[in-house]
Design a protein around this motif. Structure first.
Motif, PDB file in Angstrom:
ATOM      1  N   GLU A 161      33.884  37.614  45.640  1.00 41.39           N
ATOM      2  CA  GLU A 161      34.502  36.302  45.468  1.00 41.39           C
ATOM      3  C   GLU A 161      33.813  35.267  46.349  1.00 41.39           C
ATOM      4  OE1 GLU A 161      38.855  34.103  46.058  1.00 41.39           O
ATOM      5  OE2 GLU A 161      38.402  35.998  47.075  1.00 41.39           O
ATOM      6  N   HIS A 165      32.338  32.853  43.646  1.00 34.39           N
ATOM      7  CA  HIS A 165      33.263  31.734  43.468  1.00 34.39           C
ATOM      8  C   HIS A 165      33.159  30.692  44.587  1.00 34.39           C
ATOM      9  CE1 HIS A 165      35.331  33.330  39.947  1.00 34.39           C
ATOM     10  NE2 HIS A 165      35.310  34.528  40.525  1.00 34.39           N
ATOM     11  N   ASP A 166      32.812  31.118  45.798  1.00 29.17           N
ATOM     12  CA  ASP A 166      32.663  30.173  46.909  1.00 29.17           C
ATOM     13  C   ASP A 166      31.213  29.714  47.082  1.00 29.17           C
ATOM     14  OD1 ASP A 166      35.339  30.517  47.331  1.00 29.17           O
ATOM     15  OD2 ASP A 166      35.107  31.919  49.005  1.00 29.17           O
ATOM     16  N   THR A 233      38.603  37.239  37.955  1.00 25.84           N
ATOM     17  CA  THR A 233      39.361  36.019  37.672  1.00 25.84           C
ATOM     18  C   THR A 233      40.171  35.632  38.896  1.00 25.84           C
ATOM     19  OG1 THR A 233      41.180  37.343  36.758  1.00 25.84           O
ATOM     20  CG2 THR A 233      39.536  36.504  35.208  1.00 25.84           C
ATOM     21  N   LEU A 234      40.346  34.337  39.091  1.00 24.28           N
ATOM     22  CA  LEU A 234      41.107  33.839  40.231  1.00 24.28           C
ATOM     23  C   LEU A 234      42.596  33.802  39.915  1.00 24.28           C
ATOM     24  CD1 LEU A 234      38.749  30.902  41.288  1.00 24.28           C
ATOM     25  CD2 LEU A 234      38.882  33.202  42.291  1.00 24.28           C
TER      26      LEU A 234
END
Length: 243
Positions: A161, A165-166, A233-234
């Motif tokens: 993640e 994502h970050d 998925t978040l």
């Protein structure tokens, strides 16, 4: 003068040789460099366990965080935080010692450029690239370590993640080549400087192979985290061996 020491170091910083603490500072710089170089080799191989699957990486994390001392088998994230603080302290000490020989004036940079263009001394050129990568790491390494200090939670999903994502992959893509080149050249120069290795040419070949190997290993690991992160998925659920 030690034959392993580059002419450039003394040309740019002639004052350092005369100080009584210079020899002790050199030893401490070499010691901290060895510590960080050894840590990098271990760290990259621990991180690359993701290539063997999420389960393997998860177990490696639990082992390193002292999961065997927990009733649940889960490690303690504060271990990662504490170790990151320790590494940051060693990095700061190493950087402070290295700055003694860092060219700080425009004239010194011009002298360095002229000097490099007039000689074909491989160790001097290696020192230059270590200088450049060290400057880059001065900005990148603290960012990485502060991230681990403030958010020490790691695992197959949580690490992926962070990478995907970050957008931490940008930091790691810049950090990887700089830290590998800097560390491997540093280990080479320390080995030669203190007379541990006499034959430089075979050692240079080993260093080049290590650089290529570690770059391939690190890139493969980064791609693996990106692929895992893209499939998540978040909000992300931490990985569990049971599911």
């Amino acid at each position: 003068m030690n034959s392993a020491r580059t002419l450039t170091e003394h040309t740019l910083n002639p004052r350092t040789a005369g100080h009584p603490w210079s020899a002790r500072a050199d030893k401490l710089q070499s010691l901290t460099g060895l510590m960080l170089g050894g840590f990098l080799l271990l760290h990259m191989h621990f991180e690359s366990s993701i290539l063997l699957g999420k389960e393997v990486f998860y177990q490696v994390v639990q082992l390193l965080e002292g999961g065997m001392f927990s009733s649940t088998g889960h490690g303690f994230p504060w271990v990662t935080k504490a170790f990151s603080v320790l590494v940051l302290i060693v990095v700061c000490l190493h950087a402070a010692l290295a700055l003694r020989r860092f060219p700080t004036q425009l004239g010194q940079w011009r002298l360095l450029r002229s000097h490099l263009g007039s000689i074909a001394h491989k160790d001097t050129h290696a020192w230059f690239w270590q200088l450049v990568t060290g400057f880059v790491l001065f900005f990148l390494v603290p960012v990485h370590l502060f991230t681990m200090i403030l958010n020490p939670e790691i695992g197959p999903h949580l690490s992926a993640e962070r990478v995907f994502h970050d957008n931490a992959w940008v930091l790691y893509a810049l950090l990887l080549p700089a830290v590998v080149v800097h560390a491997m050249i540093g280990l080479y120069r320390v080995s030669v400087k203190w007379g541990w290795v006499v034959r430089r040419r075979p050692l240079r070949k080993v260093v080049k192979l290590l650089i290529v190997y570690l770059l391939c290993l690190g890139t493969s690991s980064l791609v693996a985290y990106l692929l895992i992160g893209a499939s998540l998925t978040l909000p992300v659920t931490p990985f569990s061996p049971a599911g």
